[in-house]
Each structure stands twice: as structure tokens, then as C-alpha cells.
Design a protein around this motif. Structure first.
Motif, PDB file in Angstrom:
ATOM      1  N   LEU A   1       3.623 -40.228 -12.635  1.00 54.17           N
ATOM      2  CA  LEU A   1       4.082 -40.551 -11.282  1.00 54.17           C
ATOM      3  C   LEU A   1       4.994 -39.470 -10.695  1.00 54.17           C
ATOM      4  N   THR A   2       5.561 -38.613 -11.541  1.00 52.45           N
ATOM      5  CA  THR A   2       6.443 -37.558 -11.031  1.00 52.45           C
ATOM      6  C   THR A   2       5.710 -36.622 -10.074  1.00 52.45           C
ATOM      7  N   SER A   3       4.394 -36.532 -10.209  1.00 47.20           N
ATOM      8  CA  SER A   3       3.615 -35.671  -9.310  1.00 47.20           C
ATOM      9  C   SER A   3       3.612 -36.198  -7.881  1.00 47.20           C
ATOM     10  N   LEU A   4       3.931 -37.489  -7.723  1.00 41.87           N
ATOM     11  CA  LEU A   4       3.945 -38.098  -6.399  1.00 41.87           C
ATOM     12  C   LEU A   4       5.296 -37.971  -5.694  1.00 41.87           C
ATOM     13  N   VAL A   5       6.315 -37.501  -6.414  1.00 39.85           N
ATOM     14  CA  VAL A   5       7.664 -37.434  -5.836  1.00 39.85           C
ATOM     15  C   VAL A   5       7.712 -36.616  -4.541  1.00 39.85           C
ATOM     16  N   PRO A   6       7.070 -35.437  -4.455  1.00 38.19           N
ATOM     17  CA  PRO A   6       7.137 -34.670  -3.205  1.00 38.19           C
ATOM     18  C   PRO A   6       6.503 -35.394  -2.010  1.00 38.19           C
ATOM     19  N   GLY A   7       5.665 -36.396  -2.287  1.00 38.47           N
ATOM     20  CA  GLY A   7       5.019 -37.121  -1.197  1.00 38.47           C
ATOM     21  C   GLY A   7       5.813 -38.314  -0.703  1.00 38.47           C
TER      22      GLY A   7
ATOM     23  N   LEU B   1      -2.435 -37.775   5.352  1.00 38.96           N
ATOM     24  CA  LEU B   1      -3.057 -36.578   4.775  1.00 38.96           C
ATOM     25  C   LEU B   1      -2.104 -35.765   3.897  1.00 38.96           C
ATOM     26  N   PRO B   2      -0.809 -35.618   4.260  1.00 39.37           N
ATOM     27  CA  PRO B   2       0.091 -34.850   3.381  1.00 39.37           C
ATOM     28  C   PRO B   2       0.249 -35.440   1.985  1.00 39.37           C
ATOM     29  N   LEU B   3      -0.124 -36.700   1.802  1.00 35.96           N
ATOM     30  CA  LEU B   3      -0.032 -37.322   0.479  1.00 35.96           C
ATOM     31  C   LEU B   3      -1.192 -36.934  -0.426  1.00 35.96           C
ATOM     32  N   LEU B   4      -2.288 -36.498   0.154  1.00 35.81           N
ATOM     33  CA  LEU B   4      -3.506 -36.251  -0.612  1.00 35.81           C
ATOM     34  C   LEU B   4      -3.322 -35.249  -1.750  1.00 35.81           C
TER      35      LEU B   4
ATOM     36  N   ASP C   1      -2.847 -46.602   8.351  1.00 33.84           N
ATOM     37  CA  ASP C   1      -4.268 -46.697   8.038  1.00 33.84           C
ATOM     38  C   ASP C   1      -4.750 -45.335   7.552  1.00 33.84           C
ATOM     39  N   LEU C   2      -6.016 -45.264   7.173  1.00 32.56           N
ATOM     40  CA  LEU C   2      -6.578 -44.009   6.686  1.00 32.56           C
ATOM     41  C   LEU C   2      -7.446 -43.328   7.725  1.00 32.56           C
ATOM     42  N   VAL C   3      -7.503 -43.905   8.925  1.00 36.73           N
ATOM     43  CA  VAL C   3      -8.321 -43.327   9.990  1.00 36.73           C
ATOM     44  C   VAL C   3      -7.627 -42.117  10.603  1.00 36.73           C
ATOM     45  N   HIS C   4      -6.307 -42.218  10.739  1.00 37.38           N
ATOM     46  CA  HIS C   4      -5.545 -41.144  11.357  1.00 37.38           C
ATOM     47  C   HIS C   4      -4.999 -40.179  10.296  1.00 37.38           C
TER      48      HIS C   4
END
Length: 260
Positions: free
Chosen positions: A79-85, A109-112, A102-105
Motif C-alpha cells: 500500500l505504500t505505493s499508493l501514498v503519493p496518490g 487519472l493521477p491515481l492510475l 466517477d471514472l468518466v472524467h
């Protein structure tokens, strides 16, 4: 020479200087305050204001949509890889604006990249709920078919293809970086300039004489516009002695301001 700007300089100096107002997204957190500093202050001093927003059905649904395609590849050890997001995720969860949930907009995207890094770390560590390649492919396929707007590729994304050639011809005629007024769909193709506005029938009317190029698609007027609004603009420009029609093809119009 390097240029380093703090978040305070951006939100309190640069954005107000050029926009004449607070950062544009402040209204999405209006329940916390009417300014960036006010919102930051209330986050610290009045944390109870955000509890109702965080623990809501909208946010629960958003997290399910966000994590369902990749939940098989997330483990506690990676889960540490998700910290910057986290900042991006926090902004979306706290926002009082549905398109950020939602995932339409584009807001998620920066979380991907961080989700992908988490999956890579999980697979490298031999963890994760799914280990079988076929199971992973099947899960990915099912979630794609469930969440992706794949039907748009045969409909919505192609609805303006009948004016594509005329639009391309008109864009080719815009050879300087002077101000442009065009539709929301065409604007991304012409953003290499200081001033560009897209048509918006609900916004304050613009002064057409402030633009060197005005590119309109009366058949497909684009987001925040309508055929009636586009046709009205075309009529105004056809009777405006300061402009001449450079392209009139297939309901696509390019008007160019005459030299002074």
C-alpha cells in the motif's frame, strides 16, 4: 536558473493575478469556506465539517468504482505505493462535485500510475488475491466491459465525424498564435496560444472583436453550446464588417479578423 513555486504562491498570487479570482475549484469545497486559505483553516479547526462528506454513499460508490478493477492486485504490504496518490484521492473525496467521484472524467487519472505500481509490487512479492494469469485477464475483461464506455466508440465519439474533414481544413488555416474563439471539442487542437475561449451559451457573452480567429461547428456545436447559439454567432459574424469568412464548408465556419 531553476524556478520553484510553492502551493501558496500558485493559489494566492499567480491564479488570482491572471484570473482575477480565487482558484477555480474553490466552489467545489464551498462547505469548508470561500477561499483556499479559509478551506485549509477549516480543515484543521473544524474537522467535523468533513465527516459527513467523507462517510457518504457517493464516496463509497466512488471507491468501489476506483478499486474494483484492481482490487485483486492490492495487498497491505504494498500500500505504500499508493501514498503519493493520497492528495488526489482526498481532493476527490472531499469535493462537493459529482464528476470528481466517477471514472468518466479525468479527476482520478493521477491515481492510475500509483495503482499500477501497487499491482506491480504485489505481483513481484507473490501476493494478491489472484495469481493465475487467466483469472487476472478474465477479471480485467469483466470490469472493463462493466465500467468502460465502450459503446461510445460506435456512437458518441463518432457523432461529429461527418464534419471532420472540414474542421481539419479550418484548423490548418489558423497559422498564427493569435486569440481564438471556438468550440470545446476543437479548443484542445489550438491551445498553443495565450488566449483561447470556447463557446458557452450560459457564460457572460464575449466580445467577438477580441479574437483574431473564430472557428464554429454549427452542426455539432459541442459541450456548453447548442445549434441555436452557434447559428446566432455565425449570423453575427457574417454581418460583422471586421471579419471575413475564410472557411464555410459542411456547417463549419472559420472567420478571420480583417487587418486594422
Amino acid at each position: 536558473m531553476s524556478l520553484s513555486l510553492s502551493r501558496t504562491q500558485v493559489t494566492q498570487v499567480i491564479i488570482p493575478q491572471f484570473s482575477g479570482a480565487e482558484a477555480g475549484a474553490v466552489g467545489r469545497y464551498s462547505y469548508l469556506g470561500d477561499s483556499v486559505l479559509g478551506i485549509a483553516k477549516n480543515l484543521i479547526l473544524q474537522p467535523q465539517l468533513i465527516l459527513g462528506k467523507i462517510f457518504s454513499l457517493d464516496n463509497l460508490g466512488y471507491l468501489i468504482l476506483l478499486l474494483a478493477p484492481v482490487i485483486w492486485g492490492i495487498s497491505l504490504r504494498t500500500l505504500t505505493s499508493l501514498v503519493p496518490g493520497i492528495p488526489c484521492l482526498a481532493l476527490n473525496i472531499l469535493a462537493d462535485y459529482q464528476p470528481q467521484k466517477d471514472l468518466v472524467h479525468q479527476y482520478s487519472l493521477p491515481l492510475l500510475p500509483f495503482l499500477i505500481l501497487t499491482i506491480i509490487s504485489t505481483l513481484a512479492a507473490g501476493k494478491g488475491w489472484l495469481q493465475n494469469k487467466r483469472a487476472i485477464i478474465l477479471w480485467s475483461l469483466v470490469t472493463f466491459l462493466s465500467l468502460a464506455k465502450f459503446t461510445h466508440f460506435g456512437g458518441k465519439y463518432l457523432e461529429s465525424v461527418d464534419t471532420w474533414q472540414a474542421t481539419k481544413q479550418a484548423i490548418a488555416q489558423i497559422q498564427t498564435r493569435d486569440p481564438v474563439y471556438t468550440t470545446a471539442q476543437i479548443a484542445p487542437h489550438l491551445t498553443n496560444r495565450e488566449i483561447i475561449y470556447f463557446t458557452n451559451e450560459t457564460a457572460t457573452p464575449v466580445n467577438l472583436n477580441n479574437f483574431t480567429y473564430i472557428l464554429l461547428n454549427a452542426r455539432h456545436p459541442g459541450w456548453a453550446s447548442s445549434q441555436a447559439f452557434a447559428n446566432k454567432l455565425v449570423s453575427q459574424l457574417q454581418s460583422n464588417p471586421n471579419f471575413q469568412a475564410k472557411v464555410q464548408n459542411n456547417d463549419v465556419y472559420l472567420f478571420v479578423k480583417k487587418p486594422s
